[in-house]
Design an enzyme around this catalytic site. Structure first.
Site, short mmCIF file in Angstrom:
data_model
loop_
_atom_site.label_atom_id
_atom_site.label_comp_id
_atom_site.label_asym_id
_atom_site.label_seq_id
_atom_site.Cartn_x
_atom_site.Cartn_y
_atom_site.Cartn_z
N VAL A 78 0.85 -1.20 0.00
CA VAL A 78 0.00 0.00 0.00
C VAL A 78 0.88 1.24 0.00
CG1 VAL A 78 -1.94 -1.15 1.13
CG2 VAL A 78 -0.21 -0.01 2.52
N CYS A 79 0.26 2.37 -0.29
CA CYS A 79 0.97 3.65 -0.34
C CYS A 79 1.69 3.89 0.99
CB CYS A 79 0.00 4.79 -0.60
SG CYS A 79 -0.43 4.95 -2.32
N PRO A 80 2.85 4.43 0.92
CA PRO A 80 3.57 4.98 -0.24
C PRO A 80 4.54 4.00 -0.88
CG PRO A 80 4.75 5.63 1.72
CD PRO A 80 3.56 4.79 2.18
#
Length: 83
Positions: free
Chosen positions: A21-23
């Protein structure tokens, strides 16, 4: 779940950040592009929708060209040309 960065062929690389998942997808994409030469092609595979926006914005800022964007069954595939 492991990041895969490998050479596919002459001037062609694959980065698989599926499950992250981000980042993280954007950060791994940035690192991969830094290792590449001008006009090399990077194919990125990821499954986090918001990462697509981050990667697109990063490419716009850095001047790298997104050649193709695909989305199929929750998996995204971007092809980027390093400039």
């Amino acid at each position: 779940m492991a990041v895969t960065f490998e050479k596919k062929g002459e001037n062609s690389y694959l980065l698989d950040v599926t499950g992250y998942v981000c980042p993280h997808p954007q950060l791994y994409t940035k690192k991969a592009l830094q290792k590449m030469k001008e006009n090399d092609i990077l194919e990125i595979i990821f499954d986090n929708p918001s990462s697509g926006e981050s990667i697109s914005a990063m490419c716009d800022r850095n001047g790298d060209e997104i050649l193709e964007k695909n989305h199929d069954n929750g998996v995204f595939n971007f092809t980027i040309k390093k400039t």
